[in-house]
Design a protein around this motif. Sequence first.
Motif, PDB file in Angstrom:
ATOM      1  N   THR A 120       0.404 -11.312 -42.192  1.00  0.00           N
ATOM      2  CA  THR A 120      -0.519 -12.233 -42.861  1.00  0.00           C
ATOM      3  C   THR A 120       0.021 -13.667 -42.814  1.00  0.00           C
ATOM      4  OG1 THR A 120      -1.129 -10.424 -44.341  1.00  0.00           O
ATOM      5  CG2 THR A 120      -1.831 -12.628 -44.997  1.00  0.00           C
ATOM      6  N   HIS A 121       1.334 -13.825 -43.014  1.00  0.00           N
ATOM      7  CA  HIS A 121       1.934 -15.164 -42.936  1.00  0.00           C
ATOM      8  C   HIS A 121       1.665 -15.782 -41.564  1.00  0.00           C
ATOM      9  CE1 HIS A 121       5.086 -13.829 -46.092  1.00  0.00           C
ATOM     10  NE2 HIS A 121       3.985 -14.248 -46.660  1.00  0.00           N
ATOM     11  N   ALA A 122       1.891 -14.989 -40.514  1.00  0.00           N
ATOM     12  CA  ALA A 122       1.731 -15.511 -39.156  1.00  0.00           C
ATOM     13  C   ALA A 122       0.271 -15.885 -38.897  1.00  0.00           C
ATOM     14  CB  ALA A 122       2.213 -14.476 -38.139  1.00  0.00           C
ATOM     15  N   VAL A 148      -6.032 -15.781 -47.932  1.00  0.00           N
ATOM     16  CA  VAL A 148      -5.551 -14.451 -48.316  1.00  0.00           C
ATOM     17  C   VAL A 148      -4.512 -14.588 -49.426  1.00  0.00           C
ATOM     18  CG1 VAL A 148      -4.397 -12.330 -47.580  1.00  0.00           C
ATOM     19  CG2 VAL A 148      -5.931 -13.499 -45.997  1.00  0.00           C
ATOM     20  N   HIS A 149      -3.518 -15.453 -49.215  1.00  0.00           N
ATOM     21  CA  HIS A 149      -2.484 -15.618 -50.245  1.00  0.00           C
ATOM     22  C   HIS A 149      -3.044 -16.235 -51.516  1.00  0.00           C
ATOM     23  CE1 HIS A 149       0.519 -14.356 -47.392  1.00  0.00           C
ATOM     24  NE2 HIS A 149       1.409 -14.369 -48.357  1.00  0.00           N
ATOM     25  N   GLY A 150      -3.960 -17.184 -51.363  1.00  0.00           N
ATOM     26  CA  GLY A 150      -4.564 -17.804 -52.544  1.00  0.00           C
ATOM     27  C   GLY A 150      -5.232 -16.765 -53.427  1.00  0.00           C
ATOM     28  N   SER A 154      -1.551  -6.420 -52.083  1.00  0.00           N
ATOM     29  CA  SER A 154      -2.766  -7.187 -52.403  1.00  0.00           C
ATOM     30  C   SER A 154      -3.193  -8.024 -51.200  1.00  0.00           C
ATOM     31  CB  SER A 154      -2.582  -8.036 -53.666  1.00  0.00           C
ATOM     32  OG  SER A 154      -1.399  -8.772 -53.631  1.00  0.00           O
ATOM     33  N   ASN A 155      -2.235  -8.499 -50.399  1.00  0.00           N
ATOM     34  CA  ASN A 155      -2.593  -9.183 -49.148  1.00  0.00           C
ATOM     35  C   ASN A 155      -3.337  -8.230 -48.221  1.00  0.00           C
ATOM     36  OD1 ASN A 155      -1.462 -11.657 -49.705  1.00  0.00           O
ATOM     37  ND2 ASN A 155       0.445 -11.235 -48.627  1.00  0.00           N
ATOM     38  N   ALA A 156      -2.791  -7.027 -48.075  1.00  0.00           N
ATOM     39  CA  ALA A 156      -3.384  -6.051 -47.158  1.00  0.00           C
ATOM     40  C   ALA A 156      -4.809  -5.699 -47.584  1.00  0.00           C
ATOM     41  CB  ALA A 156      -2.518  -4.789 -47.100  1.00  0.00           C
ATOM     42  N   ILE A 174       2.960  -6.042 -43.526  1.00  0.00           N
ATOM     43  CA  ILE A 174       1.620  -6.649 -43.508  1.00  0.00           C
ATOM     44  C   ILE A 174       1.684  -8.059 -44.094  1.00  0.00           C
ATOM     45  CG2 ILE A 174      -0.756  -6.495 -44.362  1.00  0.00           C
ATOM     46  CD1 ILE A 174      -0.517  -3.479 -44.260  1.00  0.00           C
ATOM     47  N   ASP A 175       2.556  -8.253 -45.078  1.00  0.00           N
ATOM     48  CA  ASP A 175       2.748  -9.604 -45.632  1.00  0.00           C
ATOM     49  C   ASP A 175       3.184 -10.556 -44.511  1.00  0.00           C
ATOM     50  OD1 ASP A 175       2.957 -11.642 -47.531  1.00  0.00           O
ATOM     51  OD2 ASP A 175       5.028 -11.131 -48.042  1.00  0.00           O
ATOM     52  N   ALA A 176       4.149 -10.112 -43.704  1.00  0.00           N
ATOM     53  CA  ALA A 176       4.653 -10.954 -42.610  1.00  0.00           C
ATOM     54  C   ALA A 176       3.553 -11.248 -41.583  1.00  0.00           C
ATOM     55  CB  ALA A 176       5.849 -10.284 -41.936  1.00  0.00           C
ATOM     56  N   PRO A 232       1.857  -4.974 -55.865  1.00  0.00           N
ATOM     57  CA  PRO A 232       2.882  -5.622 -55.034  1.00  0.00           C
ATOM     58  C   PRO A 232       2.241  -6.618 -54.066  1.00  0.00           C
ATOM     59  CG  PRO A 232       3.251  -3.263 -55.114  1.00  0.00           C
ATOM     60  CD  PRO A 232       1.937  -3.517 -55.809  1.00  0.00           C
ATOM     61  N   HIS A 233       2.956  -7.720 -53.826  1.00  0.00           N
ATOM     62  CA  HIS A 233       2.405  -8.841 -53.058  1.00  0.00           C
ATOM     63  C   HIS A 233       1.819  -8.424 -51.705  1.00  0.00           C
ATOM     64  CE1 HIS A 233       2.049 -12.797 -51.335  1.00  0.00           C
ATOM     65  NE2 HIS A 233       2.869 -12.464 -50.359  1.00  0.00           N
ATOM     66  N   GLY A 234       2.577  -7.646 -50.940  1.00  0.00           N
ATOM     67  CA  GLY A 234       2.105  -7.260 -49.607  1.00  0.00           C
ATOM     68  C   GLY A 234       0.854  -6.396 -49.679  1.00  0.00           C
TER      69      GLY A 234
HETATM   70 FE   LIG Z   1       3.347 -13.519 -48.555  1.00  0.00          FE
END
Ligand SMILES: [Fe+2]
Length: 386
Positions: A197-199, A262-264, A280-282, A193-195, A276-278
């Motif tokens: 989100t990056h895209a 989202v990352h901010g 909290s993004n999700a 999901i992190d990936a 974990p980073h992914g």
């Molecule tokens: Fe990320």
Amino acid sequence: MSSTQVVLPRILQVGADASQQLPDVLASLDCRRPLIITDKMMVQLGYVASIQKVLEGQDIQSDVFSDTVPEPTVSSIMAGVTMAREGNYDSIVALGGGSPIDSAKAISILARHGGEMRDYKFPRIVNEAGLPVVAIPTTAGTGSEVTRVTIITDETCDEKMLSVGVGFMPVAALVDYKLTLSVPPRTTADTGIDALTHAMEAYVSKKASLYSDTQALEAMRLIAPNLRRVYHDGSDEQAREQMMLGSTLAGVAFSNASVALVHGMSRPIGAMFHVPHGLSNAMLLPAVTEYSIPAASERYADCARAMGIADAADSDDAANEKLLQELKALNEELKVPTPAEFGIEKDHFFKVVEQMAEQALASGSPGNNPRVPSAEEIVEIYRKLW
Ligand SMILES: [Fe+2]
């Protein structure tokens, strides 16, 4: 119109068993004395021994620093800095998920240039060269192997410090999906999901360019149809290969277009509550997407179409409705917990929302969002998670 500067590793080795090419890659960089920076899990799983064996086969002696931690802190990397400085190493091999690779990038700069991590925090741009880093990611992922970014937490004040500059770009990345075959479902989902989100963030970012768009759209095409597959069956090689390339392309996209809201907003949650980073993004992705769509409805509709959940016959509004549904359905199927389910106390969370909103804005990432929020609006979105 203006031009875009694209920064990439000098060498990308991509595909099955790419990591076995490490000795040749080191040789082509004129490096012969690497320090491997990794974590205890990589040692336990035998990945480190196997890499060292490949190196020994070509008479390359290596040492190992395996004390990196998830969501690395300033104190966690200092022993690595000392080791890198005192040994006669000419390179660093960063082996693992985003955390060992981010740790290695920071160690590479601090070992050669001294000072404290805080000195290298954004908005300072770090262009000096550290020890050359060869990154070997074992998750798909953070994309850290192709980004000029590292994130180290200052544990004395729970701040995730974003550091940016060409100095943090690995000189080589060995992108070997076979290393991800044994990643457990939870990590597979969070990093996947992190990936994604990056895209998405790279594509809607105010700093997006034609170059980053092509990488971001292709990343979404590779990631979206395979995320559920790798979560349910980690041994699915075809899906793992597409996820891995998608993750690397998403990393190229956001390293050259930046991430956004989202990352901010995700970094402060991670720093305060050790999510974990992914994950909290999700937790944030559906709410932030809903907030942002009115300012970039065509762009988000493109995302929905690239992800294969809408097609050319759908209007932008219809595609965006499908996108929001899909992001919620994905979180459900991948069992992403709500903040409450994760164990965060509501009172505590509400007490620090203003502080988190300040940190989010200070990171600069919300400024890249198609709809730029005020501090109050960020607080509002944080509250909406409950
Ligand atoms: Fe990320």
